[in-house]
Scaffold this motif. Structure first.
Motif, PDB file in Angstrom:
ATOM      1  N   VAL A  67       0.864  -1.178   0.000  1.00 62.83           N
ATOM      2  CA  VAL A  67       0.000   0.000   0.000  1.00 62.83           C
ATOM      3  C   VAL A  67       0.901   1.229   0.000  1.00 62.83           C
ATOM      4  CG1 VAL A  67      -0.158  -0.024   2.544  1.00 62.83           C
ATOM      5  CG2 VAL A  67      -1.846   1.241   1.203  1.00 62.83           C
ATOM      6  N   GLN A  68       0.575   2.176  -0.863  1.00 60.55           N
ATOM      7  CA  GLN A  68       1.318   3.422  -0.931  1.00 60.55           C
ATOM      8  C   GLN A  68       0.499   4.504  -0.241  1.00 60.55           C
ATOM      9  OE1 GLN A  68       2.153   4.257  -5.053  1.00 60.55           O
ATOM     10  NE2 GLN A  68       3.291   2.361  -5.355  1.00 60.55           N
ATOM     11  N   ILE A  69       1.147   5.248   0.643  1.00 58.25           N
ATOM     12  CA  ILE A  69       0.471   6.317   1.382  1.00 58.25           C
ATOM     13  C   ILE A  69       1.187   7.625   1.074  1.00 58.25           C
ATOM     14  CG2 ILE A  69      -0.253   7.140   3.644  1.00 58.25           C
ATOM     15  CD1 ILE A  69      -0.083   4.254   4.629  1.00 58.25           C
ATOM     16  N   LYS A  70       0.444   8.556   0.518  1.00 58.12           N
ATOM     17  CA  LYS A  70       1.021   9.830   0.101  1.00 58.12           C
ATOM     18  C   LYS A  70       0.232  10.976   0.729  1.00 58.12           C
ATOM     19  CE  LYS A  70       2.440  10.362  -4.154  1.00 58.12           C
ATOM     20  NZ  LYS A  70       2.540  10.613  -5.613  1.00 58.12           N
ATOM     21  N   SER A  71       0.933  12.026   1.093  1.00 52.17           N
ATOM     22  CA  SER A  71       0.267  13.229   1.604  1.00 52.17           C
ATOM     23  C   SER A  71      -0.671  13.772   0.535  1.00 52.17           C
ATOM     24  CB  SER A  71       1.316  14.279   1.975  1.00 52.17           C
ATOM     25  OG  SER A  71       0.720  15.553   2.107  1.00 52.17           O
ATOM     26  N   PHE A  72      -1.873  14.195   0.951  1.00 50.37           N
ATOM     27  CA  PHE A  72      -2.826  14.779   0.008  1.00 50.37           C
ATOM     28  C   PHE A  72      -2.239  16.017  -0.659  1.00 50.37           C
ATOM     29  CE2 PHE A  72      -7.361  16.669  -0.483  1.00 50.37           C
ATOM     30  CZ  PHE A  72      -7.438  16.165  -1.775  1.00 50.37           C
ATOM     31  N   LEU A  73      -1.416  16.761   0.073  1.00 50.38           N
ATOM     32  CA  LEU A  73      -0.751  17.939  -0.490  1.00 50.38           C
ATOM     33  C   LEU A  73       0.187  17.531  -1.613  1.00 50.38           C
ATOM     34  CD1 LEU A  73      -0.175  21.038  -0.175  1.00 50.38           C
ATOM     35  CD2 LEU A  73       1.697  20.400   1.353  1.00 50.38           C
TER      36      LEU A  73
ATOM     37  N   TRP B 263       6.553  11.771  -3.534  1.00 48.33           N
ATOM     38  CA  TRP B 263       7.120  11.490  -2.213  1.00 48.33           C
ATOM     39  C   TRP B 263       6.063  10.721  -1.433  1.00 48.33           C
ATOM     40  CZ3 TRP B 263       9.544  15.759   1.425  1.00 48.33           C
ATOM     41  CH2 TRP B 263      10.224  15.106   2.465  1.00 48.33           C
ATOM     42  N   LYS B 264       6.330   9.454  -1.192  1.00 45.42           N
ATOM     43  CA  LYS B 264       5.306   8.596  -0.600  1.00 45.42           C
ATOM     44  C   LYS B 264       5.953   7.556   0.293  1.00 45.42           C
ATOM     45  CE  LYS B 264       5.591   5.977  -4.871  1.00 45.42           C
ATOM     46  NZ  LYS B 264       5.005   5.782  -6.194  1.00 45.42           N
ATOM     47  N   THR B 265       5.125   6.937   1.118  1.00 44.12           N
ATOM     48  CA  THR B 265       5.549   5.817   1.957  1.00 44.12           C
ATOM     49  C   THR B 265       4.981   4.536   1.361  1.00 44.12           C
ATOM     50  OG1 THR B 265       5.541   7.193   3.953  1.00 44.12           O
ATOM     51  CG2 THR B 265       5.441   4.799   4.265  1.00 44.12           C
ATOM     52  N   VAL B 266       5.842   3.562   1.134  1.00 45.47           N
ATOM     53  CA  VAL B 266       5.412   2.277   0.581  1.00 45.47           C
ATOM     54  C   VAL B 266       5.561   1.215   1.670  1.00 45.47           C
ATOM     55  CG1 VAL B 266       5.790   0.527  -1.197  1.00 45.47           C
ATOM     56  CG2 VAL B 266       6.127   2.956  -1.746  1.00 45.47           C
ATOM     57  N   ILE B 267       4.454   0.557   2.006  1.00 39.85           N
ATOM     58  CA  ILE B 267       4.456  -0.463   3.063  1.00 39.85           C
ATOM     59  C   ILE B 267       4.017  -1.793   2.455  1.00 39.85           C
ATOM     60  CG2 ILE B 267       3.565  -1.139   5.320  1.00 39.85           C
ATOM     61  CD1 ILE B 267       2.907   1.802   5.817  1.00 39.85           C
ATOM     62  N   LYS B 268       4.879  -2.781   2.513  1.00 34.60           N
ATOM     63  CA  LYS B 268       4.518  -4.105   2.001  1.00 34.60           C
ATOM     64  C   LYS B 268       3.564  -4.792   2.973  1.00 34.60           C
ATOM     65  CE  LYS B 268       8.672  -4.977  -0.771  1.00 34.60           C
ATOM     66  NZ  LYS B 268       7.896  -4.957  -2.035  1.00 34.60           N
ATOM     67  N   TYR B 269       2.608  -5.511   2.416  1.00 36.37           N
ATOM     68  CA  TYR B 269       1.635  -6.204   3.269  1.00 36.37           C
ATOM     69  C   TYR B 269       2.312  -7.213   4.191  1.00 36.37           C
ATOM     70  CZ  TYR B 269      -1.660  -4.266  -0.144  1.00 36.37           C
ATOM     71  OH  TYR B 269      -2.370  -3.417  -0.945  1.00 36.37           O
ATOM     72  N   THR B 270       3.404  -7.807   3.729  1.00 35.40           N
ATOM     73  CA  THR B 270       4.097  -8.811   4.546  1.00 35.40           C
ATOM     74  C   THR B 270       4.760  -8.196   5.769  1.00 35.40           C
ATOM     75  OG1 THR B 270       6.026  -8.550   3.083  1.00 35.40           O
ATOM     76  CG2 THR B 270       4.519 -10.377   2.607  1.00 35.40           C
ATOM     77  N   ASP B 271       4.983  -6.880   5.754  1.00 36.75           N
ATOM     78  CA  ASP B 271       5.609  -6.206   6.902  1.00 36.75           C
ATOM     79  C   ASP B 271       4.593  -5.722   7.936  1.00 36.75           C
ATOM     80  OD1 ASP B 271       8.088  -6.555   5.715  1.00 36.75           O
ATOM     81  OD2 ASP B 271       8.034  -4.615   4.688  1.00 36.75           O
ATOM     82  N   ILE B 272       3.316  -5.815   7.603  1.00 33.93           N
ATOM     83  CA  ILE B 272       2.279  -5.289   8.497  1.00 33.93           C
ATOM     84  C   ILE B 272       1.851  -6.355   9.498  1.00 33.93           C
ATOM     85  CG2 ILE B 272      -0.057  -4.358   8.634  1.00 33.93           C
ATOM     86  CD1 ILE B 272       0.345  -3.176   5.847  1.00 33.93           C
ATOM     87  N   ILE B 273       1.866  -5.981  10.775  1.00 37.67           N
ATOM     88  CA  ILE B 273       1.429  -6.882  11.848  1.00 37.67           C
ATOM     89  C   ILE B 273      -0.057  -6.682  12.140  1.00 37.67           C
ATOM     90  CG2 ILE B 273       1.717  -7.450  14.294  1.00 37.67           C
ATOM     91  CD1 ILE B 273       4.633  -6.588  14.024  1.00 37.67           C
TER      92      ILE B 273
END
Length: 234
Positions: free
Chosen positions: A152-158, A166-176
């Motif tokens: 999942v990619q999370i980016k500031s609305f701005l 400029w975004k944060t990328v979080i792999k599903y396998t890393d999510i607890i």
């Protein structure tokens, strides 16, 4: 639905806020400088609008909110009836964007206009900068979610609006776990609007205050489809 005592409490809060910010405190304190008096009045109006807006939003949330599980079930049924591909991009509505733009660019244009006319008032300009800073911060902390196959990619609305990559990328396998904010930190009606992603040794809290409840339910539903029991609603 709110109980009668809650309605009375909110009505009294609104009346107290109105009285607090309607009183000319600068004159009560004894300040005589006209520029300083106008600045204090402007800050009173900004604070009053902020507090009253918070109270109204709280009331609306309490009147219309359902359990998150119920809303997710309803959204799941709606999606099952649709033949098109499932939504993967989640962002605030166009109304929220217009709200941010008005309260960000209007003070900026006001400052530019005063510079062009060479009629800069320090107090007024300072207040305009405060308003711009507050709304840019709100714009910045509001996230946009883009669900991919493995992350999942999370980016500031701005940043999303201005096409800044400029975004944060979080792999599903890393999510607890994915869950609302813990109880006690915020009011119960706002827990769902603070989505917490727990990873190995890290947490990322996403503020969803400017999302409506339907979109919030869809975001949790999409996480549940990707993560299953790792999504905790309580």
């Amino acid at each position: 639905m709110m109980e009668r005592k809650e309605i009375v409490r909110y009505v009294l809060l609104i009346l107290c806020a109105f009285v607090l910010f309607a009183i000319p405190w600068a004159s009560v304190i004894g300040i005589q400088d006209p520029g300083l008096i106008e600045t204090i009045r402007l800050f009173q109006r900004i604070a009053g609008v902020g507090i009253l807006t918070y109270i109204v939003i709280t009331i609306i949330y309490q009147i219309y909110q359902k359990s998150l599980a119920q809303e997710m079930k309803e959204e799941e049924i709606k999606e099952a009836d649709q033949e098109d591909t499932r939504q993967s991009l989640f962002k605030p509505t166009i109304g929220v964007l217009i709200f941010f733009m008005i309260f960000t660019f209007s003070p900026a244009f006001d400052i530019i206009y005063s510079l062009i006319k060479n009629e800069v008032d320090f107090n007024h300009t300072s207040c305009s900068f405060v308003v711009i800073t507050i709304f840019i911060l709100m714009w910045y902390i509001t996230p946009v979610f883009i669900f991919k196959e493995d992350s999942v990619q999370i980016k500031s609305f701005l940043f999303y609006f201005f096409r800044i990559d400029w975004k944060t990328v979080i792999k599903y396998t890393d999510i607890i776990a994915v869950k609302p904010a813990p109880k006690g930190k915020v009011g119960e009606e706002f827990r769902r609007y603070r989505l917490e992603i727990v990873m190995n040794g890290k947490k990322k809290i996403n503020i969803l205050t400017f999302y409506n409840s339907d979109i919030v339910a869809k975001i949790y539903l999409r996480f549940r489809e990707k993560l299953g029991d790792k999504v905790k609603l309580e």
